[in-house]
Design a protein around this motif. Sequence first.
Motif, short mmCIF file in Angstrom:
data_model
loop_
_atom_site.label_atom_id
_atom_site.label_comp_id
_atom_site.label_asym_id
_atom_site.label_seq_id
_atom_site.Cartn_x
_atom_site.Cartn_y
_atom_site.Cartn_z
N ARG A 294 -0.52 5.53 0.51
CA ARG A 294 -1.63 6.48 0.51
C ARG A 294 -1.14 7.85 0.97
NH1 ARG A 294 -4.27 1.88 2.51
NH2 ARG A 294 -5.68 1.01 0.96
N HIS B 247 -2.28 11.39 2.72
CA HIS B 247 -3.30 11.92 3.63
C HIS B 247 -3.03 13.40 3.89
CE1 HIS B 247 -4.54 7.81 4.62
NE2 HIS B 247 -3.25 7.52 4.67
N CYS C 275 -1.65 1.59 5.82
CA CYS C 275 -1.37 2.91 5.22
C CYS C 275 -2.47 3.92 5.55
CB CYS C 275 -1.15 2.79 3.72
SG CYS C 275 0.38 1.93 3.33
N CYS D 40 0.82 -1.21 0.00
CA CYS D 40 0.00 0.00 0.00
C CYS D 40 0.85 1.26 0.00
CB CYS D 40 -0.95 0.01 1.20
SG CYS D 40 -0.14 0.05 2.80
#
Length: 168
Positions: free
Chosen positions: A90, A92, A130, A88
């Motif tokens: 990601r 944010h 993640c 993963c």
Amino acid sequence: DAQGLYAAYASLVYLAPVLGGFVADRYLGSRKAVTVGALLLVAGCEQERVAYMIDGNSDHSLTLQREVKYPWSDKADLALVVARFPDCQRRHEMKPQPAASSKVSLYALAERSFTLQQGKNWYVADTQNCTLQVVEPPNDGATGKLIGNWQKKDGSFSFVPATAEPAG
């Protein structure tokens, strides 16, 4: 009326370069116009990315992205990229903070869990999935062990590891 607003915007998209070209040709000249335009393009944006490699492994990291969009802006937009390849990755968004004092502290909470402090804002990053969650300020001692800080140092954004406590 949304349609009228959109029509005005679309008109300005095509009209602004024509007006800019007229001003450039009439008053600045092509060389000065290109120079001024290039300076305006590069002067405004400040983008920096600094990664903390977990266990020295680039496939497992927390990367803080800092962006100041305009030279007159006093706010820096922050985002955290939580990555554990190949499973993963990601990005944010975090809360914006003053551009002059961009500092985020990183604490080790568990094997794949980290606490981040951004002024009065607290987050928990989990590299297993993640994720990044906004949390209430932790009780004393519940932050984990300080790993280091992302901060402006000597004019650039960097990760500064925490100093080891002397043995004894």
